[in-house]
Design a protein around this motif. Structure first.
Motif, PDB file in Angstrom:
ATOM      1  N   ARG A 261      -6.365  16.556  -0.358  1.00  0.00           N
ATOM      2  CA  ARG A 261      -5.372  15.782  -1.113  1.00  0.00           C
ATOM      3  C   ARG A 261      -4.993  14.504  -0.368  1.00  0.00           C
ATOM      4  N   ASP A 262      -4.783  14.617   0.924  1.00  0.00           N
ATOM      5  CA  ASP A 262      -4.376  13.450   1.702  1.00  0.00           C
ATOM      6  C   ASP A 262      -5.411  12.330   1.636  1.00  0.00           C
ATOM      7  N   VAL A 263      -6.685  12.670   1.827  1.00  0.00           N
ATOM      8  CA  VAL A 263      -7.699  11.615   1.836  1.00  0.00           C
ATOM      9  C   VAL A 263      -7.899  10.998   0.462  1.00  0.00           C
ATOM     10  N   ILE A 264      -7.860  11.800  -0.587  1.00  0.00           N
ATOM     11  CA  ILE A 264      -8.106  11.251  -1.922  1.00  0.00           C
ATOM     12  C   ILE A 264      -6.943  10.364  -2.368  1.00  0.00           C
TER      13      ILE A 264
ATOM     14  N   VAL B  35       0.830  -1.203   0.000  1.00  0.00           N
ATOM     15  CA  VAL B  35       0.000   0.000   0.000  1.00  0.00           C
ATOM     16  C   VAL B  35       0.866   1.255   0.000  1.00  0.00           C
ATOM     17  N   VAL B  36       1.948   1.240   0.737  1.00  0.00           N
ATOM     18  CA  VAL B  36       2.851   2.392   0.762  1.00  0.00           C
ATOM     19  C   VAL B  36       3.399   2.652  -0.640  1.00  0.00           C
TER      20      VAL B  36
ATOM     21  N   VAL C  61       2.727   6.066  -2.891  1.00  0.00           N
ATOM     22  CA  VAL C  61       3.882   6.870  -3.288  1.00  0.00           C
ATOM     23  C   VAL C  61       4.021   6.916  -4.812  1.00  0.00           C
ATOM     24  N   LEU C  62       3.835   5.790  -5.473  1.00  0.00           N
ATOM     25  CA  LEU C  62       3.947   5.744  -6.940  1.00  0.00           C
ATOM     26  C   LEU C  62       2.940   6.674  -7.587  1.00  0.00           C
ATOM     27  N   ARG C  63       1.724   6.706  -7.085  1.00  0.00           N
ATOM     28  CA  ARG C  63       0.708   7.591  -7.655  1.00  0.00           C
ATOM     29  C   ARG C  63       1.042   9.058  -7.441  1.00  0.00           C
ATOM     30  N   ILE C  64       1.694   9.365  -6.366  1.00  0.00           N
ATOM     31  CA  ILE C  64       2.038  10.762  -6.091  1.00  0.00           C
ATOM     32  C   ILE C  64       3.204  11.212  -6.952  1.00  0.00           C
ATOM     33  N   VAL C  65       4.267  10.402  -7.012  1.00  0.00           N
ATOM     34  CA  VAL C  65       5.483  10.839  -7.706  1.00  0.00           C
ATOM     35  C   VAL C  65       5.517  10.439  -9.170  1.00  0.00           C
TER      36      VAL C  65
ATOM     37  N   LYS D 295      -7.313   7.109  -0.395  1.00  0.00           N
ATOM     38  CA  LYS D 295      -8.498   6.344  -0.798  1.00  0.00           C
ATOM     39  C   LYS D 295      -8.356   5.813  -2.228  1.00  0.00           C
ATOM     40  N   GLU D 296      -8.059   6.676  -3.164  1.00  0.00           N
ATOM     41  CA  GLU D 296      -8.054   6.286  -4.573  1.00  0.00           C
ATOM     42  C   GLU D 296      -6.774   5.588  -5.000  1.00  0.00           C
ATOM     43  N   TYR D 297      -5.643   6.075  -4.532  1.00  0.00           N
ATOM     44  CA  TYR D 297      -4.377   5.486  -4.966  1.00  0.00           C
ATOM     45  C   TYR D 297      -3.868   4.426  -3.999  1.00  0.00           C
ATOM     46  N   GLY D 298      -4.123   4.630  -2.709  1.00  0.00           N
ATOM     47  CA  GLY D 298      -3.686   3.656  -1.720  1.00  0.00           C
ATOM     48  C   GLY D 298      -4.698   2.552  -1.505  1.00  0.00           C
TER      49      GLY D 298
END
Length: 176
Positions: free
Chosen positions: A125-128, A21-22, A26-30, A131-134
Motif C-alpha cells: 500500500r505504501d509504495v503504490i 506532493v504531500v 494525502v488527498l488520494r488516501i482520505v 508512486k501512483e498518487y504521490g
C-alpha cells in the motif's frame, strides 16, 4: 536571532518543495480536500517541532511525506471502521447500481479503488500510494520508506498485480 531566521528559511524551503506532493498523497488516501488540508497542516506542525533534528532538506521532505501518509492512513482506517459499524447497526450495505449515471458510477468506482488500496498489505500500500498518487520517482520512494530502489520496483509491480486481481473480483469500473 540569526538561527531563528535560518530555521524559518529551512521550514519555508521544505514546505514549498513538499506541500504539493504531500497534499496529493494525502488527498488520494482520505478522499476529501478538507481532511487532506487538515492532515497536511498537522504534518507540517509536527515537522516544525522536529525540524532541528533533521539534517537537510531531502531528509526533511521524506520525513514530512512519511508522517502525512501515516496520518492519512490512520484517518482512512478510522473512517472505515466507523462506516462498517454504522452499516452493521442500521442497514445492509448496498451494492453499486449498474443503472446509475456515469458520474455516480465513477465516484463509486473511485471509492472502491481507494478502499481496495487500503486493504493491501502495508508494504504494498505504501509504495503504490507514493508512486501512483504521490507521483514520486522510485528513488524518492526508496528514501521515504528506507528500502532499495529495486525493492520499490518489485513492490510497485506486486501492488499493481494484487490491485488488478482484487478489483477484477469486484468487477469494478476503473475510470480513465
Amino acid at each position: 536571532m540569526n538561527t531563528s531566521r535560518d530555521e524559518q528559511r529551512f521550514f519555508n524551503q521544505v514546505y514549498a518543495s513538499s506541500f504539493p506532493v504531500v497534499f496529493r498523497v494525502v488527498l488520494r488516501i482520505v478522499g476529501d480536500q478538507e481532511s487532506a488540508e487538515e492532515i497536511c497542516h498537522d504534518a507540517f506542525i509536527k515537522f516544525f517541532q522536529h525540524s532541528l533534528s533533521l539534517p537537510d532538506e531531502n531528509q526533511a521532505r521524506y520525513w514530512v511525506i512519511r508522517v502525512a501518509k501515516n496520518l492519512a492512513f490512520n484517518l482512512a482506517k478510522r473512517r472505515g471502521r466507523e462506516r462498517t459499524a454504522f452499516e452493521k447497526a442500521f442497514f445492509e450495505p448496498q451494492r453499486p447500481s449498474r443503472s446509475a449515471d456515469s458520474d455516480t458510477l465513477e465516484s463509486e468506482s473511485q471509492m472502491l479503488i481507494r478502499q481496495t488500496v487500503n486493504r493491501l498489505p502495508k508494504s504494498l500500500r505504501d509504495v503504490i500510494v507514493l508512486k501512483e498518487y504521490g507521483d514520486l520517482p522510485y528513488a524518492e520512494i526508496s528514501q521515504v520508506l528506507g528500502i532499495t530502489v529495486s525493492n520499490v520496483k518489485v513492490r510497485v509491480y506486486r501492488a499493481r498485480e494484487r490491485l488488478a486481481s482484487m478489483l477484477e473480483e469486484k468487477d469494478v469500473h476503473i475510470p480513465e
